[in-house]
Design an enzyme around this catalytic site. Structure first.
Site, PDB file in Angstrom:
ATOM      1  N   CYS A   1     -32.083 -12.557  11.707  1.00  0.00           N
ATOM      2  CA  CYS A   1     -32.189 -12.871  10.290  1.00  0.00           C
ATOM      3  C   CYS A   1     -30.878 -12.534   9.576  1.00  0.00           C
ATOM      4  O   CYS A   1     -29.895 -13.236   9.763  1.00  0.00           O
ATOM      5  CB  CYS A   1     -33.398 -12.179   9.680  1.00  0.00           C
TER       6      CYS A   1
ATOM      7  N   HIS B   1     -37.660 -13.914  13.195  1.00  0.00           N
ATOM      8  CA  HIS B   1     -37.887 -12.544  13.691  1.00  0.00           C
ATOM      9  C   HIS B   1     -38.642 -12.571  15.017  1.00  0.00           C
ATOM     10  O   HIS B   1     -39.866 -12.462  15.038  1.00  0.00           O
ATOM     11  CB  HIS B   1     -38.689 -11.744  12.662  1.00  0.00           C
TER      12      HIS B   1
ATOM     13  N   GLU C   1     -38.905 -10.344  17.145  1.00  0.00           N
ATOM     14  CA  GLU C   1     -39.518  -9.053  17.483  1.00  0.00           C
ATOM     15  C   GLU C   1     -41.014  -9.015  17.198  1.00  0.00           C
ATOM     16  O   GLU C   1     -41.754  -8.268  17.835  1.00  0.00           O
ATOM     17  CB  GLU C   1     -38.809  -7.908  16.740  1.00  0.00           C
TER      18      GLU C   1
HETATM   19  N1  GLN Z   1     -31.629 -11.321   2.877  1.00  0.00           N
HETATM   20  C1  GLN Z   1     -31.634 -12.419   3.781  1.00  0.00           C
HETATM   21  C2  GLN Z   1     -32.468 -13.593   3.284  1.00  0.00           C
HETATM   22  O1  GLN Z   1     -33.294 -13.424   2.436  1.00  0.00           O
HETATM   23  C3  GLN Z   1     -32.118 -11.985   5.143  1.00  0.00           C
HETATM   24  C4  GLN Z   1     -33.547 -11.630   5.163  1.00  0.00           C
HETATM   25  C5  GLN Z   1     -33.960 -10.885   6.411  1.00  0.00           C
HETATM   26  O2  GLN Z   1     -33.105 -10.411   7.141  1.00  0.00           O
HETATM   27  N2  GLN Z   1     -35.258 -10.752   6.653  1.00  0.00           N
HETATM   28  O3  GLN Z   1     -32.301 -14.680   3.765  1.00  0.00           O
END
Ligand code: GLN
EC number: 6.3.4.2
Length: 529
Positions: free
Chosen positions: A380, A506, A508
């Site tokens: 992310c 994600h 994970e």
């Molecule tokens: N802040 C970034 C976004 O909103 C990454 C979000 C995250 O890592 N979950 O895209």
């Protein structure tokens, strides 16, 4: 008729109610019982999405896009099942529903009150977990500690359920703690007695006491707890500290918790099939080698902020007979010490995150891993900083940035998702939950997944700016997974690097002890090489 099991907590928080609940689910399921798990969180937040990871640990995202407490992650991992909205309940949701109904006039003429309207809604939602999953047994974990003001409506709802249903349909397990006096090395039961007394004040007599304890619990102490807490001697269960949480189901089986609970509920069940689980725990306990991985983050002081990532690394490690040792690197330290802060790791991982603080440290770490040929896994925000680093270093776009951190960046290589432009409210408004994607054949990612169609879970507002896609690909950071319509870049990888992968999602959240996530496997394998 479905059976309801409640897990309450006493004495102190952080005893592992979530792991106990998950372990019970694991054991019952291994005996062929159709079981589901539910967490109730007594705070007024509607979900965990707006809470600070420093206070509450990671926000776990379900497949259906709910931002939940990290215990749901334990449940999914111990059950090996995807859970959803029906498995997570907060006071915020309960009040929201009741107040909406009140505004609609559904209670016209009545005074709307905690006892009856709120407790009815709680019971409706607990039953809802059974309806949504078709489970025969639902184990409900009540967040917080008995005695908390916020928890009272839940205890009252449990008390009512015990009154309304046959005795064999509801059981209460109270998780407590036996502290040890350092001077005499003596375990003390008084706090447990007090917390059971507190539970009784709410009208609930527990059926089982599970006592967390730093050392072996002598039989005489079990007698004492049984006597003072009014439970049968064999319903006092000891839960010692263990090197791994995955050992808890095995210890609970040894203590006979599931066996005795089934008897209490009048349920028959088969023998356990835990062979695969036992083999996993064995592999965790006896690794053949160790690999050191550095995690660069903002919340490294609190391990729980990155819980699912840690677990996913351990799942992959176990599958590769490897102990994954994690080094926590505060991004602020990377900003000060540069590569010195990153030395000594076989691979670097940058997890998700929000806000500007520490982000330059992460950009540096991502760039350093690429230049030095160190395996890199960006998740992310970790993918976004890898993109920013590449734009600055390989494309020469000096002030490239995400518009999250610099709204006027000359090269906004990461920008808001198209449908996020007008969003101002914070709760539940990100791109959330599972989305399908297509993996580009012949990429590292394709190699890891072994397939081209996968669904992964998301939680973000920003994305790889599609405008710059070709420039990145031509310079060697190639998009390797796209949304089915080909518009969104879901993953990138560095061409010619041993293992440099950034994913917008994600992974994970989908890793399981018995089914490690392919990307975590690929990353740990690359770190070993
Ligand atoms: N802040 C970034 C976004 O909103 C990454 C979000 C995250 O890592 N979950 O895209």
């Amino acid at each position: 008729m479905p059976k309801y099991v409640f897990v309450t907590g006493g004495v102190v928080s952080g005893l592992g109610k979530g792991v106990l609940t998950a372990s019970l689910g694991c054991l019952l399921q291994a005996r062929g019982v159709k079981v589901t798990l539910q967490k109730v969180d007594p705070y007024l937040n509607v979900d965990a999405g707006t809470m600070n990871p420093y206070e509450h640990g990671e926000v776990f995202v379900t497949r259906d896009g709910l931002e939940t407490d990290l215990d749901i992650g334990h449940y999914e991992r111990f059950l090996g099942q995807d859970l959803g909205a029906a498995n997570y309940l907060t006071t915020g949701q309960v009040y929201w529903d009741v107040i909406t109904r009140e505004r609609n006039g559904d209670y016209l003429g009545h005074t709307v009150q905690v006892i009856l309207h709120i407790t009815d809604e709680i019971k409706r939602r607990i039953r809802g977990a059974v309806d949504a999953t078709g489970a025969d047994v639902v184990v409900v974990e009540v967040g917080g500690t008995v005695g908390d003001i916020e928890g009272l409506p839940y205890l009252e709802a449990i008390r009512q359920l015990r009154d309304e249903l046959p005795r064999s349909d509801v059981a209460v397990i109270h998780l407590s703690y036996l502290p040890i006096l350092s001077t005499t090395q003596e375990l003390k039961t008084k706090p447990t007695q007090h917390s059971v007394k507190e539970l009784r004040t709410a009208g609930i007599q527990p059926d089982f006491i599970v006592a967390r304890c730093p050392i072996e619990v002598p039989d005489s102490l079990r007698d004492k707890i049984a006597l003072f807490c009014d439970v049968p001697h064999e319903h006092v269960i000891a839960s010692p500290d263990l090197p791994t949480i995955y050992g808890v189901p095995l210890v609970m089986r040894e203590e006979g918790l599931d066996e005795k609970l089934l008897a209490r509920l009048g349920l028959a069940a088969g023998e356990w099939d835990l062979t695969a689980w036992e083999a996993f725990v064995d592999r965790l306990r006896s690794p053949e080698r160790t690999v050191r991985i550095g995690i660069v983050g903002k919340y490294v002081e609190l391990r729980d902020a990155y819980l699912s990532i840690l677990e996913a690394l351990h799942h992959a490690g176990a599958a590769l007979a490897t102990r994954v040792e994690v080094g926590w690197i505060p991004s602020g330290q990377v900003e000060r010490d540069r590569e010195r802060a990153l030395a000594g790791y076989a691979g670097l991982l940058i997890p998700g995150g929000f806000g500007e603080r520490g982000v330059e440290g992460k950009v540096f770490a991502a760039g350093y891993a690429r230049r030095a040929g160190i395996p890199y896994f960006g998740i992310c925000l970790g993918m976004q900083v890898a993109t920013i680093a590449f734009a600055r270093e390989a494309l020469g776009w000096e002030k490239a940035n995400s518009t999250e951190f610099d709204p006027h960046a000359p090269y906004p290589v990461i920008g808001l998702l198209p449908d996020q432009g007008t969003v101002t409210a914070k709760g539940g408004t990100m791109r959330l939950g599972e989305y399908a994607m297509r993996i580009v054949p012949g990429t590292l990612l394709h190699d890891a997944y072994g397939t081209t169609e996968v669904g992964e879970r998301h939680r973000h507002r920003y994305e790889f700016n599609p405008h710059y896609r070709d420039a990145f690909a031509a310079a060697g950071l190639r998009p390797c997974a796209l949304s089915p319509d080909g518009r969104l870049v879901e993953a990138v990888e560095a061409v010619g690097h041993p293992w440099y992968v950034g994913v917008q999602y994600h992974p994970e959240f989908r890793s399981r002890p018995l089914a490690p996530h392919p990307l975590f496997l690929g990353f740990v394998r690359a770190c070993l090489a």
